[in-house]
Design a protein around this motif. Structure first.
Motif, PDB file in Angstrom:
ATOM      1  N   UNK A   1      30.755  62.554  34.474  1.00 21.23           N
ATOM      2  CA  UNK A   1      29.962  63.035  33.335  1.00 21.23           C
ATOM      3  C   UNK A   1      28.591  63.490  33.809  1.00 21.23           C
ATOM      4  N   UNK A   2      28.032  62.730  34.756  1.00 25.76           N
ATOM      5  CA  UNK A   2      26.729  63.076  35.325  1.00 25.76           C
ATOM      6  C   UNK A   2      26.783  64.405  36.042  1.00 25.76           C
ATOM      7  N   UNK A   3      27.846  64.592  36.833  1.00 23.19           N
ATOM      8  CA  UNK A   3      28.023  65.838  37.592  1.00 23.19           C
ATOM      9  C   UNK A   3      28.054  67.023  36.649  1.00 23.19           C
ATOM     10  N   UNK A   4      28.800  66.848  35.573  1.00 23.43           N
ATOM     11  CA  UNK A   4      28.961  67.935  34.602  1.00 23.43           C
ATOM     12  C   UNK A   4      27.611  68.248  33.944  1.00 23.43           C
ATOM     13  N   UNK A   5      26.906  67.183  33.584  1.00 20.32           N
ATOM     14  CA  UNK A   5      25.605  67.384  32.936  1.00 20.32           C
ATOM     15  C   UNK A   5      24.661  68.123  33.870  1.00 20.32           C
ATOM     16  N   UNK A   6      24.729  67.768  35.142  1.00 20.43           N
ATOM     17  CA  UNK A   6      23.847  68.420  36.111  1.00 20.43           C
ATOM     18  C   UNK A   6      24.208  69.892  36.280  1.00 20.43           C
ATOM     19  N   UNK A   7      25.504  70.182  36.290  1.00 23.50           N
ATOM     20  CA  UNK A   7      25.923  71.597  36.405  1.00 23.50           C
ATOM     21  C   UNK A   7      25.471  72.398  35.204  1.00 23.50           C
ATOM     22  N   UNK A   8      25.624  71.816  34.036  1.00 23.51           N
ATOM     23  CA  UNK A   8      25.216  72.532  32.807  1.00 23.51           C
ATOM     24  C   UNK A   8      23.726  72.832  32.855  1.00 23.51           C
ATOM     25  N   UNK A   9      22.971  71.855  33.292  1.00 20.14           N
ATOM     26  CA  UNK A   9      21.524  72.035  33.375  1.00 20.14           C
ATOM     27  C   UNK A   9      21.180  73.141  34.367  1.00 20.14           C
TER      28      UNK A   9
END
Lengths: 310, 275
Positions: free
Chosen positions: B189-197
């Protein structure tokens, strides 16, 4: 062409002249507001293409970098949306940013209630460090812009009217904290600002025909206020009417009546926007409907005069 | 990055962490975990990146630092004190009436503070204006703005990101610190959030380089990968409460007021963790 369009053009012309004299002045505007502005140098004008919050933040940053900034936008979103930014990024650090609120009051009558700003003076006056100015005509607009550019701290310049010519630009000597007695009188003081100054002058004519000589004071500097000047007028006349294109709370009426109450109690009658928010319509028609004309000033004057301090 | 400098900066970071705990313990208020998480970033910036002179805090050619993430103010103060901008004794007056060190950093009050950012989401906009003013006056300084990833959802930040086009090129780096909690290994979930950002910044034309916000050598390398004279984003992952194991592992993000006992316990944990 609406009233609003002419005023922003006047502002654009005045501020463009200022950038030619002072290389440290930068003008920022929200999207498209000052199209066609001709500045002497490319870096003195920025069409920020963003909302009011970022406009104020960038103005703050530019001021921190050594510039004198004029940030112009429509008054309602400028003060409304960006209030936190004005407070925290401009007023608290006390930066030399002049916020210019265009289209204040019934200026943009056709745009309706949300765009008609009647509480901007109240909000800006409440901030420590904030100078609040409201020029009554085109000459005083450019004189006050010049004064604001030399100010070390923040200021708010309210633009509701500017198409008129009440002052002689050659003789102009306006200063922050000053006021101008446009017409001398002995029976009643009429304090007005912005577009209501011309109405006050008309009212003074009407009152003169009824043998009441009215003194008209243009209170273009709402904060700091020309207390000495106004008090000396109240001491001579013994009664007062205030006239502003603003809600009753927090504007010229409260400034003058609190001054009188503290220093020299006299009856003070207000002429202001009192029946709720604005609405759509032609500017002049709206002013008549909301009671912002010479006729209301005359009625208020008669009321105040009958209770005058002798 | 020079290994001698690297070791010195790591030592400094330990000292800064101790000072922060002490500061907040005495003040009995303040955000401990967000401050701890950005210590390595600040010590690195003030030790190896920013052109500043502690004895001449207002010299014209200095680089400017903007703290948008005002909850990390204690970390900034402790770092500035460590560098010699003001006497360390001032740290113990933090949040007291009349203190040099206000809860929100104040320009012209505290030596070394370039900008007053009152609330969150103000840093990027101010930094843009500041970088523009510096460029138009021919001052070659850079502007570095530390903001938290949580600020990226604010309207004023979106506006600032979009306004780059109108003012580019500017020598501005947004250092965005993205905190994760509860253990070192990032989840999916963290990885995804970072990519979105990352995508969000890139869509506005800001190039992004990512790194670990506790590895100074990696951060230095990442900064070097961004274009020198243009705007860019350094996205750094940090750990909530870094340096104090019980805070790092904590599931709750609420802060407790530090009393004397808690302060001593945390200082103890810092000593042990630093060994």
């Amino acid at each position: 062409m609406s009233e609003g369009t002419r005023i922003s053009e006047l502002f654009a012309a005045s501020v463009a002249a200022l950038t030619r004299e002072r290389p440290d002045v930068v003008v920022l505007s929200a999207a498209g507001l000052l199209d066609g502005l001709e500045c002497s140098r490319e870096d003195s004008f920025l069409n920020a293409a963003c909302g009011e919050q970022n406009l104020v933040l960038m103005a703050s940053g530019l001021a921190l970098g050594g510039k004198r900034v004029f940030a112009g936008a429509c008054a309602a979103p400028l003060i409304g949306r960006a209030y936190d930014q004005i407070r925290a990024a401009v007023a608290i650090p006390g930066l030399p940013v002049c916020l210019v609120g265009l289209d204040a009051g019934f200026c943009s009558g056709h745009a309706g209630a949300p765009r008609q700003m009647f509480e901007d003076v109240a909000l800006m006056r409440a901030l420590p460090n904030m100078t609040v100015l409201e020029p009554a005509d085109r000459a005083s607009l450019s004189l006050l812009l010049r004064e604001a550019a030399s100010l070390e701290g923040p200021s708010y310049l309210r633009l509701g009217a500017g198409t008129l010519s009440l002052y002689d630009p050659e003789q102009g000597e306006l200063r922050l904290g000053g006021g101008t007695v446009l017409r001398s009188g002995a029976d009643i003081t009429l304090c007005a600002c912005g577009i209501m100054v011309q109405e006050a002058l008309k009212a003074a004519e009407v009152l003169a025909r009824q043998d009441i000589s009215a003194e008209v004071v243009d209170c273009y500097s709402l904060h700091p206020f020309p207390s000495r000047l106004v008090l000396s007028s109240l001491q001579r006349t013994g009664c007062c009417v205030t006239a502003e294109e603003h809600f009753l709370p927090g504007g010229l009426f409260e400034i003058v009546s609190s001054l009188a109450a503290r220093e020299y109690p006299v009856p003070v009658q207000p002429v202001a926007v009192r029946n709720g928010f604005g609405q759509g319509g032609a500017s002049q028609e709206l002013r008549e409907y909301y009671g912002l004309t010479a006729a209301q000033i005359v009625s208020a004057a008669v009321l105040a005069w009958t209770c005058r301090r002798r | 990055m020079d290994s001698g400098l690297l070791n010195e900066l790591k030592e400094r970071a330990k000292g800064v962490r101790r000072d922060i705990v002490g500061m907040l313990g005495l003040a009995r208020s303040g955000c401990l975990s967000p401050s701890l998480s950005v210590v390595d970033i600040l010590v690195w910036l003030y030790g190896a990146v920013l052109n500043v002179q502690p004895k001449k805090p207002w010299f014209e050619g200095r680089d400017r630092f903007v703290l948008s993430r005002t909850s990390a103010a204690p970390a900034l103060y402790a770092t500035l004190a460590e560098r010699g901008f003001f006497c360390k004794d001032e740290l113990w007056e933090y949040r007291r009436l009349g203190s040099l060190l206000q809860p929100f950093p104040e320009y012209r009050r505290t030596p070394g503070v370039d900008v007053s950012c009152g609330a969150s989401g103000m840093g990027p906009g101010i930094s843009l204006g500041l970088a523009l003013a510096l460029r138009t006056q021919g001052i070659g300084s850079r502007v570095l703005c530390l903001m938290g990833a949580e600020e990226a959802s604010l309207g004023s930040v979106w506006e600032a990101l979009g306004a780059l086009e109108a003012v580019a090129p500017v020598r501005l780096t947004l250092v965005v610190n993205r905190e994760i909690g509860g253990g070192d290994r990032p989840s999916e979930a963290d990885e995804k959030a970072e990519s979105t950002l990352t995508q969000r910044f890139e869509s506005f034309g800001w190039p992004v380089v990512r790194a670990d916000g506790h590895d100074m050598a990696k951060m230095n390398e990442a900064l070097g990968a961004l274009p020198e004279d243009e705007a860019g984003v350094l996205l750094l992952r940090t750990l909530w409460g870094k340096g104090i194991p019980s805070l790092e592992a904590s599931a709750f993000r609420s802060e407790h007021l530090l009393d004397r006992q808690a302060t001593e316990r945390l200082l103890g944990e810092l000593e042990v963790a630093a060994l």
